[in-house]
Write an enzyme that holds these catalytic residues in place. Sequence first.
Site, PDB file in Angstrom:
ATOM      1  N   GLY A   1      26.319  30.693  35.104  1.00  0.00           N
ATOM      2  CA  GLY A   1      25.524  31.853  35.459  1.00  0.00           C
ATOM      3  C   GLY A   1      24.478  32.235  34.420  1.00  0.00           C
ATOM      4  O   GLY A   1      23.338  32.558  34.777  1.00  0.00           O
TER       5      GLY A   1
ATOM      6  N   SER B   1      30.337  35.360  36.125  1.00  0.00           N
ATOM      7  CA  SER B   1      29.359  34.360  35.702  1.00  0.00           C
ATOM      8  C   SER B   1      28.289  34.149  36.778  1.00  0.00           C
ATOM      9  O   SER B   1      27.106  34.380  36.543  1.00  0.00           O
ATOM     10  CB  SER B   1      30.093  33.043  35.390  1.00  0.00           C
ATOM     11  OG  SER B   1      29.177  32.006  35.147  1.00  0.00           O
ATOM     12  N   GLN B   2      28.678  33.737  37.970  1.00  0.00           N
ATOM     13  CA  GLN B   2      27.704  33.491  39.035  1.00  0.00           C
ATOM     14  C   GLN B   2      27.206  34.804  39.648  1.00  0.00           C
ATOM     15  O   GLN B   2      26.020  34.965  39.916  1.00  0.00           O
ATOM     16  CB  GLN B   2      28.312  32.603  40.136  1.00  0.00           C
ATOM     17  CG  GLN B   2      28.571  31.173  39.692  1.00  0.00           C
ATOM     18  CD  GLN B   2      27.292  30.401  39.366  1.00  0.00           C
ATOM     19  OE1 GLN B   2      26.285  30.522  40.043  1.00  0.00           O
ATOM     20  NE2 GLN B   2      27.337  29.620  38.310  1.00  0.00           N
TER      21      GLN B   2
ATOM     22  N   ASP C   1      32.911  17.877  43.174  1.00  0.00           N
ATOM     23  CA  ASP C   1      33.056  18.859  42.098  1.00  0.00           C
ATOM     24  C   ASP C   1      34.453  18.769  41.494  1.00  0.00           C
ATOM     25  O   ASP C   1      34.622  18.725  40.277  1.00  0.00           O
ATOM     26  CB  ASP C   1      32.784  20.262  42.663  1.00  0.00           C
ATOM     27  CG  ASP C   1      32.722  21.320  41.585  1.00  0.00           C
ATOM     28  OD1 ASP C   1      31.667  21.435  40.945  1.00  0.00           O
ATOM     29  OD2 ASP C   1      33.722  22.027  41.370  1.00  0.00           O
TER      30      ASP C   1
ATOM     31  N   GLU D   1      31.686  14.945  17.064  1.00  0.00           N
ATOM     32  CA  GLU D   1      30.487  14.136  17.312  1.00  0.00           C
ATOM     33  C   GLU D   1      30.236  13.861  18.792  1.00  0.00           C
ATOM     34  O   GLU D   1      29.184  13.348  19.164  1.00  0.00           O
ATOM     35  CB  GLU D   1      30.559  12.828  16.512  1.00  0.00           C
ATOM     36  CG  GLU D   1      30.399  13.111  15.023  1.00  0.00           C
ATOM     37  CD  GLU D   1      30.175  11.854  14.192  1.00  0.00           C
ATOM     38  OE1 GLU D   1      29.797  10.822  14.762  1.00  0.00           O
ATOM     39  OE2 GLU D   1      30.398  11.936  12.980  1.00  0.00           O
TER      40      GLU D   1
ATOM     41  N   THR E   1      34.228  45.331  35.666  1.00  0.00           N
ATOM     42  CA  THR E   1      32.838  44.854  35.638  1.00  0.00           C
ATOM     43  C   THR E   1      31.863  45.803  36.343  1.00  0.00           C
ATOM     44  O   THR E   1      30.652  45.598  36.281  1.00  0.00           O
ATOM     45  CB  THR E   1      32.704  43.433  36.249  1.00  0.00           C
ATOM     46  OG1 THR E   1      33.529  43.318  37.384  1.00  0.00           O
ATOM     47  CG2 THR E   1      33.057  42.360  35.248  1.00  0.00           C
TER      48      THR E   1
ATOM     49  N   HIS F   1      31.067  27.508  45.909  1.00  0.00           N
ATOM     50  CA  HIS F   1      31.910  26.312  45.805  1.00  0.00           C
ATOM     51  C   HIS F   1      32.705  26.271  47.108  1.00  0.00           C
ATOM     52  O   HIS F   1      33.192  27.306  47.565  1.00  0.00           O
ATOM     53  CB  HIS F   1      32.813  26.436  44.570  1.00  0.00           C
ATOM     54  CG  HIS F   1      33.787  25.312  44.385  1.00  0.00           C
ATOM     55  ND1 HIS F   1      33.479  23.994  44.645  1.00  0.00           N
ATOM     56  CD2 HIS F   1      35.068  25.315  43.942  1.00  0.00           C
ATOM     57  CE1 HIS F   1      34.536  23.242  44.369  1.00  0.00           C
ATOM     58  NE2 HIS F   1      35.513  24.025  43.952  1.00  0.00           N
TER      59      HIS F   1
HETATM   60  P1  NDP Z   1      34.205  34.831  37.548  1.00  0.00           P
HETATM   61  O1  NDP Z   1      35.590  34.544  37.067  1.00  0.00           O
HETATM   62  O2  NDP Z   1      33.143  34.948  36.513  1.00  0.00           O
HETATM   63  O3  NDP Z   1      34.247  36.160  38.457  1.00  0.00           O
HETATM   64  C1  NDP Z   1      34.632  37.366  37.929  1.00  0.00           C
HETATM   65  C2  NDP Z   1      34.311  38.476  38.908  1.00  0.00           C
HETATM   66  O4  NDP Z   1      35.196  38.382  40.038  1.00  0.00           O
HETATM   67  C3  NDP Z   1      34.511  39.833  38.289  1.00  0.00           C
HETATM   68  O5  NDP Z   1      33.520  40.725  38.766  1.00  0.00           O
HETATM   69  C4  NDP Z   1      35.881  40.219  38.782  1.00  0.00           C
HETATM   70  O6  NDP Z   1      36.007  41.608  38.937  1.00  0.00           O
HETATM   71  C5  NDP Z   1      35.907  39.605  40.163  1.00  0.00           C
HETATM   72  N1  NDP Z   1      37.298  39.342  40.591  1.00  0.00           N
HETATM   73  C6  NDP Z   1      38.189  38.501  39.994  1.00  0.00           C
HETATM   74  N2  NDP Z   1      39.360  38.514  40.652  1.00  0.00           N
HETATM   75  C7  NDP Z   1      39.216  39.399  41.665  1.00  0.00           C
HETATM   76  C8  NDP Z   1      40.078  39.867  42.672  1.00  0.00           C
HETATM   77  N3  NDP Z   1      41.323  39.396  42.796  1.00  0.00           N
HETATM   78  N4  NDP Z   1      39.592  40.803  43.535  1.00  0.00           N
HETATM   79  C9  NDP Z   1      38.324  41.255  43.423  1.00  0.00           C
HETATM   80  N5  NDP Z   1      37.460  40.840  42.483  1.00  0.00           N
HETATM   81  C10 NDP Z   1      37.905  39.930  41.607  1.00  0.00           C
HETATM   82  O7  NDP Z   1      33.818  33.742  38.656  1.00  0.00           O
HETATM   83  P2  NDP Z   1      32.744  32.560  38.573  1.00  0.00           P
HETATM   84  O8  NDP Z   1      31.381  33.148  38.581  1.00  0.00           O
HETATM   85  O9  NDP Z   1      33.125  31.582  37.510  1.00  0.00           O
HETATM   86  O10 NDP Z   1      33.020  31.842  39.970  1.00  0.00           O
HETATM   87  C11 NDP Z   1      32.644  32.442  41.188  1.00  0.00           C
HETATM   88  C12 NDP Z   1      32.444  31.355  42.225  1.00  0.00           C
HETATM   89  O11 NDP Z   1      31.364  30.509  41.830  1.00  0.00           O
HETATM   90  C13 NDP Z   1      33.641  30.428  42.411  1.00  0.00           C
HETATM   91  O12 NDP Z   1      33.707  30.072  43.760  1.00  0.00           O
HETATM   92  C14 NDP Z   1      33.285  29.223  41.547  1.00  0.00           C
HETATM   93  O13 NDP Z   1      33.923  28.032  41.973  1.00  0.00           O
HETATM   94  C15 NDP Z   1      31.787  29.149  41.793  1.00  0.00           C
HETATM   95  N6  NDP Z   1      30.994  28.478  40.764  1.00  0.00           N
HETATM   96  C16 NDP Z   1      31.127  28.819  39.446  1.00  0.00           C
HETATM   97  C17 NDP Z   1      30.343  28.236  38.477  1.00  0.00           C
HETATM   98  C18 NDP Z   1      30.408  28.695  37.046  1.00  0.00           C
HETATM   99  O14 NDP Z   1      29.580  28.241  36.270  1.00  0.00           O
HETATM  100  N7  NDP Z   1      31.308  29.573  36.630  1.00  0.00           N
HETATM  101  C19 NDP Z   1      29.364  27.189  38.816  1.00  0.00           C
HETATM  102  C20 NDP Z   1      29.210  26.969  40.246  1.00  0.00           C
HETATM  103  C21 NDP Z   1      30.034  27.578  41.161  1.00  0.00           C
HETATM  104  P3  NDP Z   1      36.994  42.497  38.026  1.00  0.00           P
HETATM  105  O15 NDP Z   1      36.108  43.092  36.997  1.00  0.00           O
HETATM  106  O16 NDP Z   1      37.519  43.495  39.002  1.00  0.00           O
HETATM  107  O17 NDP Z   1      38.071  41.591  37.492  1.00  0.00           O
HETATM  108 MG    MG Z   2      33.265  22.813  38.747  1.00  0.00          MG
END
Ligand code: NDP
Ligand code: MG
Length: 335
Positions: free
Chosen positions: A133, A26-27, A190, A230, A52, A107
């Site tokens: 994101g 997402s981010q 948060d 709602e 990904t 975060h």
């Molecule tokens: P996602 O769950 O969307 O991230 C997924 C990505 O991380 C994929 O590319 C995945 O790769 C990779 N990944 C997952 N697990 C692992 C692992 N064990 N080793 C290596 N790569 C891995 O994350 P978010 O974007 O939701 O969150 C990222 C950060 O941003 C966090 O710190 C979150 O707190 C922060 N944040 C998130 C927000 C949001 O709206 N979602 C808002 C503000 C902050 P693969 O394809 O290999 O699984």
């Molecule tokens: Mg949050």
Amino acid sequence: MKVFKDTDAKPAAVKGKPVAIIGYGSQGRAHALNLHDSGCEVIIGLRDGSPTAAKARADGLTVMSVAEATKAAGLIALLTPDMSHEKIFASEIAPNLSAGDALLVAHGFTVLYERIKPGSDIDVILVAPKGPGDLVRREYERGAGVPALFAVHQDASGEARDKALAYASLIGGTTAGAIETSFKEETETDLFGEQAVLCGGATELVLAGFETLTDAGYAPEIAYYECLHELKLIVDLLYEGGLAKMHEFISETAIYGDLVSGPRVVNDETRARMKDVLTDIQNGTFAKNWIAENEAGKPEYDRMLSEDLAHLIETTGKELRGMMPWLQQKKDKAA
Ligand code: NDP
Ligand code: MG
């Protein structure tokens, strides 16, 4: 409170060296594409066989291992789920950092609770857009942006704050407006928001309302409409214009009911419980429990989640949402 705009940022603090984006979710995807379009050299760091990786390559970006991406970059943005940070940082990132590099998170959880502890020669910064994101990407493409928070945990180079502000500007955060905070404030507020109000508080309020009506013999379908469906109308009004806009659009009877009955439901006892939730966040109890739950393979998490999903409101909702073709269209668009 000072709001930082594009003119306050010095993009050169980040643009001189490649930026590694670890994780393309997402981010990660939104930050990477915005940085790229802002003229940065972006490298995506992913684990071997990452599903990904193909998506990042299809978007025209370079993908490497996390270790290689870390080595090549001057700023490393760790944008994988929080519970994965500790292992990725220890095994792939820490051994490949050079003095003066910056580690960035979106975060503060893992830094504040010391699951990752970069050496004293590394800048540790935070840039947290206040939106998911896809919105961060969409608003940037429109020439706008999503407001962001930024913070410095450790300033090794003397430029940590410039780097955070530059990164915020390169993803669109200072076009909208960025606000400075601390890792402690960002993380604790948060966590509190999502637990007490947004995810935990709101869903429990919905369920309690639904159960009160169905226990009193009202039809689940009617209860679903009143207590869940709602809610969106009200949240949209609050989001767009606060309490004033909501009051402008609801009936006078609804306003009177809000004023006299709201404080009977959310009262001093509720506030005391909220304070307990905040205390557990502040003293690290919540973080300790969540990390232990993860290490145990999430048995309680899975049990509680499946209990939630088995609730009557879920089967009722599924059926009723089938009568709302516009929701189906939205799903198709997102896919
Ligand atoms: P996602 O769950 O969307 O991230 C997924 C990505 O991380 C994929 O590319 C995945 O790769 C990779 N990944 C997952 N697990 C692992 C692992 N064990 N080793 C290596 N790569 C891995 O994350 P978010 O974007 O939701 O969150 C990222 C950060 O941003 C966090 O710190 C979150 O707190 C922060 N944040 C998130 C927000 C949001 O709206 N979602 C808002 C503000 C902050 P693969 O394809 O290999 O699984
Ligand atoms: Mg949050």
